[in-house]
Scaffold this active site. Structure first.
Site, PDB file in Angstrom:
ATOM      1  N   LYS A  16       0.105 -86.199  86.034  1.00 11.31           N
ATOM      2  CA  LYS A  16       0.931 -86.543  87.185  1.00 11.31           C
ATOM      3  C   LYS A  16       0.262 -87.604  88.053  1.00 11.31           C
ATOM      4  CE  LYS A  16       2.925 -81.897  87.654  1.00 11.31           C
ATOM      5  NZ  LYS A  16       4.281 -82.255  87.201  1.00 11.31           N
ATOM      6  N   ARG A 104      25.115 -80.897  84.265  1.00  8.27           N
ATOM      7  CA  ARG A 104      26.582 -80.935  84.277  1.00  8.27           C
ATOM      8  C   ARG A 104      27.086 -81.978  85.262  1.00  8.27           C
ATOM      9  NH1 ARG A 104      29.617 -77.652  81.398  1.00  8.27           N
ATOM     10  NH2 ARG A 104      28.824 -75.665  80.558  1.00  8.27           N
ATOM     11  N   GLY A 153      13.030 -73.770  84.960  1.00  4.97           N
ATOM     12  CA  GLY A 153      13.858 -72.601  84.720  1.00  4.97           C
ATOM     13  C   GLY A 153      14.150 -72.318  83.266  1.00  4.97           C
ATOM     14  N   GLY A 174       6.903 -75.384  80.749  1.00  2.00           N
ATOM     15  CA  GLY A 174       5.523 -75.096  81.112  1.00  2.00           C
ATOM     16  C   GLY A 174       5.364 -73.633  81.449  1.00  2.00           C
ATOM     17  N   SER A 175       5.759 -73.283  82.676  1.00  2.00           N
ATOM     18  CA  SER A 175       5.633 -71.900  83.136  1.00  2.00           C
ATOM     19  C   SER A 175       6.428 -70.943  82.269  1.00  2.00           C
ATOM     20  CB  SER A 175       6.106 -71.798  84.590  1.00  2.00           C
ATOM     21  OG  SER A 175       5.348 -72.629  85.425  1.00  2.00           O
TER      22      SER A 175
END
Length: 235
Positions: A16, A104, A153, A174-175
């Site tokens: 990053k 969307r 998410g 990742g998480s």
């Protein structure tokens, strides 16, 4: 730390940099990272200018994290020389609803753009302060002219396949992997889900034996107006 990670793994490494901090990006390029993430989750170094990606040899990604996500910020930021392109994302919560809402909205705006004539495209580009040629290219392609990743998410193989079927080109996880019960199995299953996202039989088999999904999410219940459907929401 980045050098240690690169020495320990054979997969591409992304690091990053703060928005607008081109010197950080120069340093990351010099130490050999494979991609630079001009990250919206870090405090910006420059609130008015993004990094000029044409001055670099490595690809960049950026976040498209906006209310009701739509192409205009992607035009203004995502096409400033990005080789990899914007990603639809929200901070990792284990709730895929934000990523779904964003993609969307983006795809819906592109469908509207495809139905515009040339004069309307010109007016639309002027309205959103975007380059006309980029807007016209999006209309002709029927998609953003950079690859578009989902992130934030995505916690299950089904989540990953959902984002692919909604029009994403790939998925960042990742998480959703590292905070799960069995990271190795879940990562493998998500890779398979992205590769075979239109095969429900394979997707179904991939959901078993993965251990517990990402935990630590606080949710509240919300009933959709006029329906008996109840949703979980992140608080």
């Amino acid at each position: 730390l980045i050098k240690e990670i690169k020495a320990a793994v054979t997969i591409p490494v992304m690091a990053k940099a703060r928005i607008g901090h081109f010197v950080e990006a120069q340093i990351l390029e010099s130490i050999g990272v494979d991609y630079v993430d001009e990250s919206e989750v870090l405090t910006p170094a420059d609130e008015d200018h993004h990094i000029n990606k044409h001055n670099f040899q490595i690809p960049f990604v950026c976040g498209l994290s906006i209310p009701r996500g739509a192409p205009p910020p992607a035009y203004r930021r995502g096409y400033a020389g990005h080789d990899t392109g914007p990603r639809v994302r929200k901070p990792s919560t284990g709730n895929v609803v934000e990523a779904v809402r964003h993609i969307r909205s983006v795809m819906g705006e592109i469908r509207l753009l495809r139905n515009m004539d040339d004069d309307e495209v010109f007016a639309y580009a002027k309205k959103i302060s975007a380059a006309y040629d980029l807007v016209m290219q999006t209309k002709q392609l029927g998609r953003l002219p950079v690859v578009n990743f989902a992130a934030g998410g995505v916690a299950t193989p089904a989540d990953a396949a959902l984002m692919m079927q909604l029009g994403c080109d790939g998925v960042f996880v990742g998480s959703g992997v590292f905070k799960s019960g069995d990271p190795a199995k879940r990562a493998r299953a998500i890779v398979q889900a992205v590769t075979h996202y239109s095969d429900p039989d394979l997707l179904g088999r991939g959901e078993f034996g993965l251990g517990e999904a990402m935990v630590g999410i606080i949710v509240r219940m919300r009933r959709l107006r006029g329906t008996p459907i109840v949703l979980n929401e992140v608080i």
